[in-house]
Design a protein around this motif. Structure first.
Motif, mmCIF file in Angstrom:
data_model
loop_
_atom_site.group_PDB
_atom_site.id
_atom_site.type_symbol
_atom_site.label_atom_id
_atom_site.label_comp_id
_atom_site.label_asym_id
_atom_site.label_seq_id
_atom_site.Cartn_x
_atom_site.Cartn_y
_atom_site.Cartn_z
ATOM 1 N N LEU A 484 0.832 -1.199 0.000
ATOM 2 C CA LEU A 484 0.000 0.000 0.000
ATOM 3 C C LEU A 484 0.867 1.249 0.000
ATOM 4 O O LEU A 484 0.654 2.178 -0.782
ATOM 5 N N TYR A 485 1.903 1.242 0.869
ATOM 6 C CA TYR A 485 2.761 2.422 0.951
ATOM 7 C C TYR A 485 3.493 2.668 -0.359
ATOM 8 O O TYR A 485 3.580 3.796 -0.833
ATOM 9 N N SER A 486 3.997 1.614 -0.960
ATOM 10 C CA SER A 486 4.783 1.829 -2.169
ATOM 11 C C SER A 486 3.895 2.343 -3.302
ATOM 12 O O SER A 486 4.311 3.210 -4.080
ATOM 13 N N PHE A 487 2.648 1.838 -3.378
ATOM 14 C CA PHE A 487 1.773 2.333 -4.438
ATOM 15 C C PHE A 487 1.351 3.778 -4.198
ATOM 16 O O PHE A 487 1.244 4.564 -5.124
ATOM 17 N N THR A 488 1.128 4.123 -2.919
ATOM 18 C CA THR A 488 0.808 5.514 -2.605
ATOM 19 C C THR A 488 1.964 6.408 -3.008
ATOM 20 O O THR A 488 1.778 7.490 -3.566
ATOM 21 N N PHE A 489 3.174 5.922 -2.755
ATOM 22 C CA PHE A 489 4.377 6.680 -3.092
ATOM 23 C C PHE A 489 4.434 6.936 -4.599
ATOM 24 O O PHE A 489 4.639 8.064 -5.051
ATOM 25 N N VAL A 490 4.228 5.881 -5.373
ATOM 26 C CA VAL A 490 4.241 6.017 -6.837
ATOM 27 C C VAL A 490 3.199 7.039 -7.281
ATOM 28 O O VAL A 490 3.471 7.931 -8.095
ATOM 29 N N GLY A 491 1.998 6.934 -6.698
ATOM 30 C CA GLY A 491 0.919 7.870 -7.048
ATOM 31 C C GLY A 491 1.319 9.296 -6.744
ATOM 32 O O GLY A 491 1.081 10.208 -7.539
ATOM 33 N N MET A 492 1.991 9.483 -5.600
ATOM 34 C CA MET A 492 2.382 10.841 -5.227
ATOM 35 C C MET A 492 3.427 11.394 -6.182
ATOM 36 O O MET A 492 3.401 12.577 -6.538
ATOM 37 N N ILE A 493 4.340 10.537 -6.593
ATOM 38 C CA ILE A 493 5.369 10.983 -7.542
ATOM 39 C C ILE A 493 4.715 11.439 -8.847
ATOM 40 O O ILE A 493 5.020 12.514 -9.383
ATOM 41 N N ILE A 494 3.767 10.630 -9.324
ATOM 42 C CA ILE A 494 3.087 10.995 -10.571
ATOM 43 C C ILE A 494 2.344 12.315 -10.408
ATOM 44 O O ILE A 494 2.432 13.210 -11.258
ATOM 45 N N ALA A 495 1.645 12.459 -9.284
ATOM 46 C CA ALA A 495 0.881 13.682 -9.051
ATOM 47 C C ALA A 495 1.808 14.890 -9.007
ATOM 48 O O ALA A 495 1.524 15.938 -9.594
ATOM 49 N N PHE A 496 2.945 14.737 -8.333
ATOM 50 C CA PHE A 496 3.907 15.823 -8.219
ATOM 51 C C PHE A 496 4.432 16.230 -9.598
ATOM 52 O O PHE A 496 4.515 17.403 -9.964
ATOM 53 N N CYS A 503 -0.516 20.498 -15.514
ATOM 54 C CA CYS A 503 -1.396 19.791 -16.436
ATOM 55 C C CYS A 503 -2.858 20.061 -16.073
ATOM 56 O O CYS A 503 -3.162 20.369 -14.932
ATOM 57 N N PRO A 504 -3.758 19.953 -17.048
ATOM 58 C CA PRO A 504 -5.185 20.071 -16.712
ATOM 59 C C PRO A 504 -5.610 18.920 -15.814
ATOM 60 O O PRO A 504 -4.985 17.862 -15.799
ATOM 61 N N TRP A 505 -6.703 19.125 -15.064
ATOM 62 C CA TRP A 505 -7.073 18.154 -14.029
ATOM 63 C C TRP A 505 -7.390 16.777 -14.603
ATOM 64 O O TRP A 505 -7.193 15.761 -13.955
ATOM 65 N N THR A 506 -7.851 16.733 -15.869
ATOM 66 C CA THR A 506 -8.192 15.428 -16.437
ATOM 67 C C THR A 506 -6.961 14.532 -16.566
ATOM 68 O O THR A 506 -7.045 13.326 -16.438
ATOM 69 N N TYR A 507 -5.797 15.152 -16.776
ATOM 70 C CA TYR A 507 -4.560 14.370 -16.886
ATOM 71 C C TYR A 507 -4.290 13.606 -15.596
ATOM 72 O O TYR A 507 -3.798 12.485 -15.621
ATOM 73 N N TYR A 508 -4.612 14.232 -14.461
ATOM 74 C CA TYR A 508 -4.420 13.550 -13.189
ATOM 75 C C TYR A 508 -5.238 12.265 -13.167
ATOM 76 O O TYR A 508 -4.773 11.218 -12.738
ATOM 77 N N VAL A 509 -6.486 12.390 -13.636
ATOM 78 C CA VAL A 509 -7.360 11.214 -13.630
ATOM 79 C C VAL A 509 -6.744 10.101 -14.487
ATOM 80 O O VAL A 509 -6.624 8.959 -14.054
ATOM 81 N N TYR A 510 -6.325 10.460 -15.699
ATOM 82 C CA TYR A 510 -5.818 9.436 -16.609
ATOM 83 C C TYR A 510 -4.545 8.789 -16.088
ATOM 84 O O TYR A 510 -4.341 7.590 -16.238
ATOM 85 N N CYS A 511 -3.671 9.585 -15.508
ATOM 86 C CA CYS A 511 -2.377 9.041 -15.092
ATOM 87 C C CYS A 511 -2.443 8.360 -13.738
ATOM 88 O O CYS A 511 -1.676 7.455 -13.459
ATOM 89 N N LEU A 512 -3.375 8.811 -12.882
ATOM 90 C CA LEU A 512 -3.429 8.220 -11.544
ATOM 91 C C LEU A 512 -4.313 6.983 -11.499
ATOM 92 O O LEU A 512 -4.168 6.151 -10.628
ATOM 93 N N LEU A 513 -5.215 6.878 -12.471
ATOM 94 C CA LEU A 513 -6.139 5.742 -12.470
ATOM 95 C C LEU A 513 -5.441 4.379 -12.462
ATOM 96 O O LEU A 513 -5.848 3.482 -11.729
ATOM 97 N N PRO A 514 -4.390 4.194 -13.281
ATOM 98 C CA PRO A 514 -3.739 2.874 -13.270
ATOM 99 C C PRO A 514 -3.180 2.487 -11.911
ATOM 100 O O PRO A 514 -3.043 1.302 -11.613
ATOM 101 N N VAL A 515 -2.884 3.465 -11.052
ATOM 102 C CA VAL A 515 -2.242 3.147 -9.775
ATOM 103 C C VAL A 515 -3.125 2.279 -8.878
ATOM 104 O O VAL A 515 -2.729 1.167 -8.512
ATOM 105 N N PRO A 516 -4.342 2.736 -8.512
ATOM 106 C CA PRO A 516 -5.171 1.858 -7.665
ATOM 107 C C PRO A 516 -5.546 0.554 -8.368
ATOM 108 O O PRO A 516 -5.647 -0.489 -7.713
#
Ligand SMILES: [Zn+2]
Ligand SMILES: [Zn+2]
Length: 931
Positions: A484-496, A503-516
């Motif tokens: 769980l921690y490592s995936f949260t970490f990856v998600g945070m890196i992508i968000a950062f 980027c526009p907010w939709t990009y966050y959705v597209y890039c963060l979706l694969p994480v969970p």
């Protein structure tokens, strides 16, 4: 499981919307400086005639007796002006066509989704740049240009929306309305000093939008007398308006005229797609500043039109539709519309070489402006080490180009200047699309990641919860927290990372979706390990063969999107299925009926989709056949000593038969009355709408026994479907549901065949108690086949009669029983309903198959999801933005279709459950009131 469905809906919705963001984002940029040619323009005013829906060949070709169809316009292109074909782009609809003509850019398809009337983005237009624009015509078109204009200088005069009636009257009245109003407008200006002086200003535009030809084309097809007669009326009107204007302005020779259309029309009266009959529109330009006809001895074109039209000796000047906007701007000397991507068609101009070179230079700078804004936008939102600029047009290169062109103009080397400008325009347009599609690969990859992750996850869920392939191993808690921690970490890196790139907010959705999604997959890693171990123990030949069959099946489905006849092949294979699997041994009659119905259904995908004339007798026949079948079922119900039957049920059944009979009558009566131009009888319209409403409620009143309920659903839907039919497709739901009934039986036999269950009595099977079964069986390999059948039937329901095509290219003939006045939203929803009806039938049958084969309705449905997701992934990779416009449109609509199919199936699954299990009891009192 509710959460799971919700998550599924959400994920698929994101996948679906992403395609619009990736491929259909608006190409427009804002903040450019307007560019204007510094030399005096040839014309003071411009008259733009747009004959909506006029095909190039319909205007230019000669009548049977070799007389011109539009004598006045023919005279102009032979003696006074220049002509050519204007090539339009998909979607060939009114709004994008007018935007290309008047604003000079091709609207992205996302504008469709945002409604045709509103402006999804602000844009500049020739009207907006003009001093004054007066326009007459349809309320669907004019307001958008007035709304987009700054200040109050674009005036509109529209008729009421109700006048656009497809059915009665003569649609040419719409054009007569416009011509009359222009005439009285000029008459009244003589007594109105302010208006009179405004009309005598420079940079004035008059826009006449003529909708009659389009309306007549939809109602009577372009080869009809009505369509051709309307062209003649427009010709007369143009002649009259021209002479009125010339005399109003005292023949000052300062008026330029443009006549064109926004799109063409197919032989069967539709438009929207990319067939030449839709994309080739006429262009005739004459008056101040326009070249006279150029005599030539031979011209080279791939088509044979010149010969057919007997115009071989008059130079044909083809343009792209967006080129007309800069042409108009240059004629009256207003700045080019800022978002225009058109190139000035110089050959239409009758002016000095200096003027042409200067105008071309303006054109180049105006396109380059857009490129510069686009580049700086991209640069500002990308990390500098990741930014790869468009090499052929670097900053120094731009300056170089502009300097060289300026020098050429100064040295009067005008030809050289023009060719330099053309190169620059092409490079800038290329660069524009380069920056526009900059993020596409990255986003595409991230969506594909999410896709694969989701599908894997669903497969794992199926294996884990519905089969006994895995031993239940509890994963250790410690391991999962680390995960769980490592995936949260990856998600945070992508968000950062996205954050610093703004980027526009939709990009966050597209890039963060694969994480969970992938987190969920990795958490079930032990299932994969178990599965791998199991697979190794199986004989390799068998598992490879199994995989091959799966791939083949999905490929057939994918192919059927391109060639409907694939469905025929598939159905014929289905017909042979009982023979191959030796099922026929145990159920000979059922097999026979199954094979027969499969072959019958296989005929439908071979029928032509569009371009056919209405065939009402066939619809009537379908109605009578339905009545006949219901009589039989009524009789058998009466005969059977069934303790479950009561009079209430009989009443419902009787009412449904009545509504079938009424529908049959209404369809034939309506089409008769329309043929005689008597419009739609109000009585028929009332009956139609009542049938539509009642058909959604009636099945819920019938008993929940398997066959009674399914039959009741069929009857209700059939009544509505008949009203929406115009030909052979009326028989389609009948054959389809016949096959569905047999399918339910066949699945019973198959179940027995594999020794999985005893035969339950179908006749007394009750939906209402089915969900109470607590003992569901485990999934079997044969269930994959079962789910595949379902997906295949769903696709057949969609493409079988090609109803989807009538939504696509809009054939209003099938909604005439409900309304005849043009209303895109209402007509669109009715056509969608027509597509949905076979879909509901298949979904209900599938529900029946699930419960009668003792499966939880979720488990089989999950397999269906996997199948359609794999299909969707395939189409995702097939989406492209190059090639012909038709290819692009098709590839994208396929993806959208399969995605919405998936989302739709999830919703439909719920609806089918509701339709089959719920029942309203009519209490005694309400019954008393209603009778
Ligand atoms: Zn149109
Ligand atoms: Zn139209």
């Amino acid at each position: 499981i509710q959460v799971f469905i919700l998550a599924g809906l959400l994920v698929h919705f994101v996948f679906l919307v992403s395609i619009f963001d990736i491929y259909f984002s608006s190409p427009l940029v804002h903040g450019m400086t307007p560019q204007q040619t510094p030399l005096p323009p040839p014309a003071k005013r411009l008259v733009l005639f747009v004959a909506d829906g006029l095909r190039a060949d319909s205007l230019f070709e000669l009548n049977g007796n070799n007389t011109p169809r539009a004598p006045y316009l023919r005279g102009i292109l032979e003696n006074n002006g220049s002509w050519g074909i204007s090539h339009t782009r998909v979607p060939t609809e009114s709004r994008p066509g007018h935007v290309a003509l008047i604003a000079g850019f091709y609207e992205d398809v996302s504008a469709v989704a945002k409604g045709w009337k509103e402006n999804p983005v602000e844009f500049d237009s020739v009207f907006n740049e003009s001093k004054y624009t007066w326009s007459w015509g349809s309320p669907d078109i004019l307001p958008m240009f007035a709304k987009g204009a700054t200040g109050d200088h674009v005036y509109t005069f529209c008729y009421a929306a109700e006048s656009e009636d497809f059915g009665a009257q003569d649609a040419a009245m719409l054009d007569i309305w416009v011509f009359d109003h222009v005439k009285s407008f000029f008459n009244s200006s003589r007594s109105n000093q302010t208006l009179f002086s405004a009309l005598n200003e420079e940079k004035v535009v008059l826009f006449l939008h003529l909708l009659g030809i389009d309306t007549n084309g939809h109602a009577h097809r372009p080869n009809s007398r009505e369509y051709k007669e309307n062209i003649r009326k427009v010709d007369e009107g143009v002649k009259e308006i021209t002479s009125i204007l010339e005399s109003f302005y005292g023949n000052d020779g300062k008026t330029a005229f443009v006549l064109t259309s926004d799109h063409g029309m197919t032989d069967w009266g539709s438009h929207g797609a990319g067939h030449p009959s839709e994309t080739l529109t006429p262009l005739i330009v004459w008056g101040a500043g326009v070249n006279y006809p150029q005599k030539v001895s031979s011209q080279l074109f791939e088509d044979n039109f010149l010969k057919e039209w007997q115009l071989e000796n008059l130079k044909r000047l083809d343009v792209n539709q967006a080129d007309i906007a800069p042409l108009m701007a240059s004629l009256i000397g207003v700045p080019f519309p800022m978002n225009s991507v058109g190139t000035l068609p110089l050959e239409y101009l009758n002016n000095s070489a200096h003027f042409k070179a200067e105008s071309m230079f303006t054109n180049a700078v105006q396109v380059l402006e857009q490129f510069k804004v686009k580049m700086s936008q991209k640069k500002a939102t990308t990390l500098s080490f990741l930014f790869t600029p468009f090499k052929p047009l670097s900053d120094s290169e731009q300056i170089n180009f502009l300097k060289k062109t300026r020098l050429c103009i100064q040295q009067q080397k005008y030809d050289e200047a023009v060719s330099l400008c053309k190169t620059l325009i092409n490079l800038a347009l290329e660069g524009l699309s380069y920056y526009h599609t900059y993020d596409r690969l990255f986003l595409g990859l991230s969506i594909a990641m999410g896709f694969v992750g989701w599908t894997t996850y669903v497969i794992l869920v199926i294996i884990k919860t519905h089969t006994n392939l895995t031993k239940t191993v509890q994963s250790k808690n410690k391991e999962s927290t680390v995960l769980l921690y490592s995936f949260t970490f990856v998600g945070m890196i992508i968000a950062f990372f996205l954050l610093i790139q703004r980027c526009p907010w939709t990009y966050y959705v597209y890039c963060l979706l694969p994480v969970p999604v992938w987190y969920a997959v990795v958490r079930e890693l032990h299932v994969i390990q178990d599965l791998a171990a199991d697979l190794w123990s199986l004989p390799i030949g068998r598992s490879v063969g199994f995989l091959l069959i799966c791939i083949m099946g999905i490929e057939i489905l994918v192919f059927s999107f391109f060639y409907r006849s694939t469905l025929t092949v598939g159905l014929l294979v289905f017909a042979g299925w009982p023979v191959i699997t030796k099922l026929w041994v145990q159920a000979k009659t059922t097999t026979l009926v199954w094979t027969l119905l499969c072959v019958l259904l296989a005929v439908f995908p071979l029928m032509p989709v569009v371009g056919r004339e209405p065939n009402i007798p066939l619809v009537t026949a379908a109605g009578l056949l339905t009545l006949l079948i219901s009589c039989f079922s009524l009789a058998s119900l009466r005969r059977s000593e069934n303790k479950y039957r009561n009079n209430e049920d009989m009443k419902v059944l009787f009412y449904q038969m009545l509504s079938i009979a009424l529908s049959t009558y209404v369809v034939s009566n309506t089409h008769n009355s329309l043929k005689n131009k008597q419009g739609l009888p109000a009585f028929n319209q009332v009956i139609s709408w009542m049938t539509l409403v009642s058909s959604s409620v009636l099945p819920l009143l019938s008993p929940t026994f398997l066959f009674q309920r399914l039959f009741s659903i069929l009857l209700s839907l059939m009544a509505t479907y008949l009203l929406l039919s115009t030909g052979y497709e009326a028989l389609f739901p009948l054959v389809l549901s016949g096959l569905m009934f047999v399918w339910i039986h066949m699945e019973q036999e198959a179940l027995q065949h594999y020794g999985l269950s005893l035969k339950p009595k179908l006749a007394v099977f009750n939906f209402a108690y089915a969900t109470d079964i607590t003992q569901f069986r485990q999934l079997h390999v044969d269930d994959i086949r079962r789910s595949f059948f379902f997906v295949f039937f769903i696709v057949t329901a969609f493409f079988g009669t090609g109803n989807i095509a009538s939504v696509n290219s809009f054939d209003p003939a099938s909604v005439y029983c409900f309304l005849t006045v043009f209303s895109p939203f209402m007509m669109g929803s009715l056509l969608v309903l027509k597509v949905v009806i076979p879909f509901v039938l298949v979904s209900c049958a599938f529900e029946a198959v699930q419960v009668t084969t003792q499966l939880s309705s979720k488990s089989l449905f999950l397999i269906v999801l996997v199948i359609s997701d794999i299909m969707a992934l395939h189409f995702f990779f097939l989406v492209k933005d190059y090639g012909s416009w038709l290819d692009i449109g098709t590839s994208i609509s396929h993806y959208v279709l399969v995605m919405s199919l998936t989302i739709f199936m999830m919703l439909m699954n719920g609806l089918a459950q509701l339709l089959t299990t719920k029942r309203f009891e009519l209490s005694r009192r309400t019954k008393h009131h209603s009778t």
